[in-house]
Design an enzyme around this catalytic site. Structure first.
Site, mmCIF file in Angstrom:
data_model
loop_
_atom_site.group_PDB
_atom_site.id
_atom_site.type_symbol
_atom_site.label_atom_id
_atom_site.label_comp_id
_atom_site.label_asym_id
_atom_site.label_seq_id
_atom_site.Cartn_x
_atom_site.Cartn_y
_atom_site.Cartn_z
ATOM 1 N N ASP A 276 22.100 60.784 81.354
ATOM 2 C CA ASP A 276 23.012 61.887 81.638
ATOM 3 C C ASP A 276 22.374 62.655 82.789
ATOM 4 O O ASP A 276 21.915 63.781 82.623
ATOM 5 C CB ASP A 276 23.199 62.752 80.381
ATOM 6 C CG ASP A 276 24.416 63.661 80.489
ATOM 7 O OD1 ASP A 276 25.046 63.686 81.565
ATOM 8 O OD2 ASP A 276 24.729 64.354 79.495
ATOM 9 N N HIS B 262 36.452 61.598 85.507
ATOM 10 C CA HIS B 262 35.578 61.340 84.362
ATOM 11 C C HIS B 262 35.974 60.052 83.637
ATOM 12 O O HIS B 262 35.984 59.992 82.402
ATOM 13 C CB HIS B 262 35.612 62.543 83.415
ATOM 14 C CG HIS B 262 34.342 62.785 82.677
ATOM 15 N ND1 HIS B 262 33.906 61.967 81.655
ATOM 16 C CD2 HIS B 262 33.400 63.741 82.808
ATOM 17 C CE1 HIS B 262 32.761 62.440 81.188
ATOM 18 N NE2 HIS B 262 32.422 63.511 81.879
ATOM 19 N N SER B 263 36.277 58.979 84.389
ATOM 20 C CA SER B 263 36.584 57.702 83.732
ATOM 21 C C SER B 263 35.330 57.105 83.113
ATOM 22 O O SER B 263 34.260 57.137 83.717
ATOM 23 C CB SER B 263 37.169 56.713 84.745
ATOM 24 O OG SER B 263 38.489 57.090 85.070
ATOM 25 N N TYR B 264 35.499 56.548 81.909
ATOM 26 C CA TYR B 264 34.431 55.805 81.236
ATOM 27 C C TYR B 264 34.759 54.336 81.423
ATOM 28 O O TYR B 264 35.809 53.867 80.961
ATOM 29 C CB TYR B 264 34.423 56.093 79.735
ATOM 30 C CG TYR B 264 33.948 57.463 79.329
ATOM 31 C CD1 TYR B 264 34.722 58.599 79.577
ATOM 32 C CD2 TYR B 264 32.742 57.629 78.648
ATOM 33 C CE1 TYR B 264 34.305 59.856 79.171
ATOM 34 C CE2 TYR B 264 32.319 58.891 78.237
ATOM 35 C CZ TYR B 264 33.100 59.985 78.499
ATOM 36 O OH TYR B 264 32.690 61.229 78.086
ATOM 37 N N HIS C 293 32.324 71.532 83.058
ATOM 38 C CA HIS C 293 33.590 70.876 83.413
ATOM 39 C C HIS C 293 34.789 71.833 83.488
ATOM 40 O O HIS C 293 35.886 71.510 83.020
ATOM 41 C CB HIS C 293 33.904 69.752 82.414
ATOM 42 C CG HIS C 293 32.941 68.587 82.492
ATOM 43 N ND1 HIS C 293 32.156 68.324 83.583
ATOM 44 C CD2 HIS C 293 32.647 67.605 81.587
ATOM 45 C CE1 HIS C 293 31.440 67.237 83.364
ATOM 46 N NE2 HIS C 293 31.700 66.786 82.161
ATOM 47 N N GLU D 224 30.239 59.806 87.877
ATOM 48 C CA GLU D 224 31.001 60.974 88.317
ATOM 49 C C GLU D 224 30.456 61.426 89.668
ATOM 50 O O GLU D 224 29.370 62.017 89.725
ATOM 51 C CB GLU D 224 30.862 62.101 87.300
ATOM 52 C CG GLU D 224 31.285 61.750 85.904
ATOM 53 C CD GLU D 224 30.575 62.623 84.864
ATOM 54 O OE1 GLU D 224 30.702 63.855 84.896
ATOM 55 O OE2 GLU D 224 29.864 62.046 84.010
ATOM 56 N N ASN E 81 30.609 69.237 85.955
ATOM 57 C CA ASN E 81 29.232 69.438 85.510
ATOM 58 C C ASN E 81 28.955 70.921 85.205
ATOM 59 O O ASN E 81 29.883 71.689 85.002
ATOM 60 C CB ASN E 81 28.223 68.850 86.495
ATOM 61 C CG ASN E 81 27.044 68.224 85.752
ATOM 62 O OD1 ASN E 81 26.410 68.867 84.930
ATOM 63 N ND2 ASN E 81 26.787 66.955 86.034
ATOM 64 N N ARG E 82 27.683 71.304 85.170
ATOM 65 C CA ARG E 82 27.301 72.574 84.569
ATOM 66 C C ARG E 82 27.026 73.687 85.573
ATOM 67 O O ARG E 82 26.561 73.413 86.685
ATOM 68 C CB ARG E 82 26.044 72.371 83.709
ATOM 69 C CG ARG E 82 26.326 71.529 82.485
ATOM 70 C CD ARG E 82 25.066 71.076 81.785
ATOM 71 N NE ARG E 82 25.398 70.369 80.545
ATOM 72 C CZ ARG E 82 25.822 69.102 80.500
ATOM 73 N NH1 ARG E 82 25.915 68.383 81.607
ATOM 74 N NH2 ARG E 82 26.128 68.537 79.346
HETATM 75 C C1 BGC Z 1 28.177 65.345 80.946
HETATM 76 C C2 BGC Z 1 27.685 65.158 79.534
HETATM 77 C C3 BGC Z 1 28.782 65.483 78.569
HETATM 78 C C4 BGC Z 1 29.985 64.630 78.896
HETATM 79 C C5 BGC Z 1 31.187 64.886 78.017
HETATM 80 C C6 BGC Z 1 29.344 64.437 81.140
HETATM 81 O O1 BGC Z 1 29.852 64.593 82.438
HETATM 82 O O2 BGC Z 1 27.170 65.124 81.897
HETATM 83 O O3 BGC Z 1 26.550 65.972 79.309
HETATM 84 O O4 BGC Z 1 28.369 65.304 77.245
HETATM 85 O O5 BGC Z 1 30.354 64.811 80.230
HETATM 86 O O6 BGC Z 1 31.427 66.217 77.869
#
Ligand code: BGC
Length: 378
Positions: A279, A206-208, A132, A342, A106-107
């Site tokens: 998000d 970061h699995s979708y 990330h 996540e 995250n940020r």
């Molecule tokens: C973030 C999103 C981002 C994505 C792919 C996620 O974990 O919260 O804002 O666009 O990852 O980068």
């Protein structure tokens, strides 16, 4: 006739023995080279129920995850690619599919944080913020993979030494991420890290997920429950501005709701929309550092259910708002084609002294566990 029967018996025995030997094992195979020529491997783990997970040492990434539906059919429930070269591509071509995220998931606002009166500057790779782990986060690092047979099930430990100063972070960070596939159909991820200088760490996966099967459409009909009465509202660059109740907002998943039911309320008609869907970081209830249920998702047509357990205080629900890429077998993955849960410390914690701390000091051990557990329900 007798001969044919005994041949069949022998064949069945051999097949049976090898099938037994295969379940519980880790099979390692060469997958390809990175563009710089480093060898990358695929590790295939299978349990007694036929559940199979494929992992790679490129980014300690989950590549595929086959779990049964209510009829017993296996389906791959994670988005991903077929080749190493696709995984090497940056976001948005590869929006961190299945990757281990570090050093900081995250940020971090403005790409800066101050620790022990020293200010550290990180890459601003997401608008004004750091996202990330930076320009070359753990998603693009090559881990050492160690296949293991454990009492819980087949496992792979991925190890990586992130050097002092890498992506601007202080301290040599020794990281290990161990994925275990249990016979209870759980993918268990254990993260460990130590440092030789004070630093910050926030590791996640970061699995979708798409429980109907990757590439089968959007996830808006999945029912989701999140054990969180609160979340961290964010500004337009997705930096938290505090903590607020979910009650009365589209973020209230304390009882199950379809992901698509209220998502429209989060999408802005006018101007640039920084969110485009869910998000958001949820503040999990009652997290004491012990494993606790964080979320539960269900897809009715297949009956597949996923439960998420974690020791972490937060979870980011990201509904693949910006996804637009070609994945496995060239399938088109569009907006909402997968969702991420996540598990994490809250975004920008290094700049929020009131949030649970992400500081790791020499002599301490960073240790967290997250479990994705798969079940079926009528
Ligand atoms: C973030 C999103 C981002 C994505 C792919 C996620 O974990 O919260 O804002 O666009 O990852 O980068």
């Amino acid at each position: 006739m007798k001969k044919i029967v005994s041949l069949l018996v022998v064949l069945l025995l051999v097949w049976g023995v090898s099938a037994v030997a295969f379940a519980g094992e880790v099979e390692k195979s060469f997958w390809g080279n990175t563009k710089e020529g480093a060898p990358i491997y695929l590790y295939t783990l299978t349990n007694d129920n036929g559940v199979m997970v494929q992992l790679t040492n490129y980014g300690a990434t989950v590549v595929s995850l086959y779990v049964p539906d209510k009829e017993g059919n296996l389906g791959d429930v994670v988005l991903g690619f077929d080749s190493v070269s696709d995984y090497e591509k940056p976001d948005p071509y590869n929006p961190y599919f299945g990757a281990t995220i570090g050093r900081y998931g995250n940020r971090i606002a403005g790409g800066q944080f101050t620790l022990d009166e020293k200010t550290y500057t990180l890459a601003q790779n997401n608008g004004p913020n750091h996202l990330h782990g930076g320009l070359k986060g753990f998603k693009d690092q090559i881990f050492e993979g160690i296949p293991m047979k454990t009492p819980e099930g087949p496992a792979v430990r991925f190890k990586y030494l992130s050097h002092d100063g890498e992506e601007g972070y202080p301290g040599n960070l020794q990281v290990s991420v161990t994925f275990t596939l249990t016979d209870d159909n759980e993918l268990k991820i254990k993260y460990l890290a130590t440092t030789d200088k004070p630093t910050v760490v926030n590791l996640t996966n970061h699995s979708y997920f798409n429980l109907a099967g990757e590439g089968s459409g959007d996830i808006l009909d999945h029912e989701l429950m999140i054990v969180a009465d609160n979340y961290t509202p964010a500004d337009d660059t997705l930096i938290p501005t505090g903590i607020a109740p979910v009650a009365g907002t589209p973020l209230d998943f304390t009882t199950p709701h379809k992901i698509g039911e209220r998502i429209g309320e989060l999408i802005r008609e006018e101007g640039d929309d920084p969110f485009r869907g869910y998000d958001h970081n949820f503040v999990l209830n009652n997290q004491t550092g012990e494993l606790a249920l964080a979320a539960r998702a269900k897809e009715s047509s297949t009956g597949r259910v996923m439960e998420v357990y974690t020791t972490e205080p937060g979870v980011q629900l990201y509904t693949g708002n910006w996804v637009n890429t070609r994945g496995k077998e060239g399938k088109l993955y569009g907006q909402f084609s997968g969702f991420c849960l996540e598990t994490q410390h809250y975004p920008d914690s290094p700049n929020h002294p009131d949030f649970p701390s992400t500081v790791l000091r020499p002599g301490e051990v960073y240790s967290t566990v997250t479990i994705y557990k798969f079940l079926v329900e009528e």
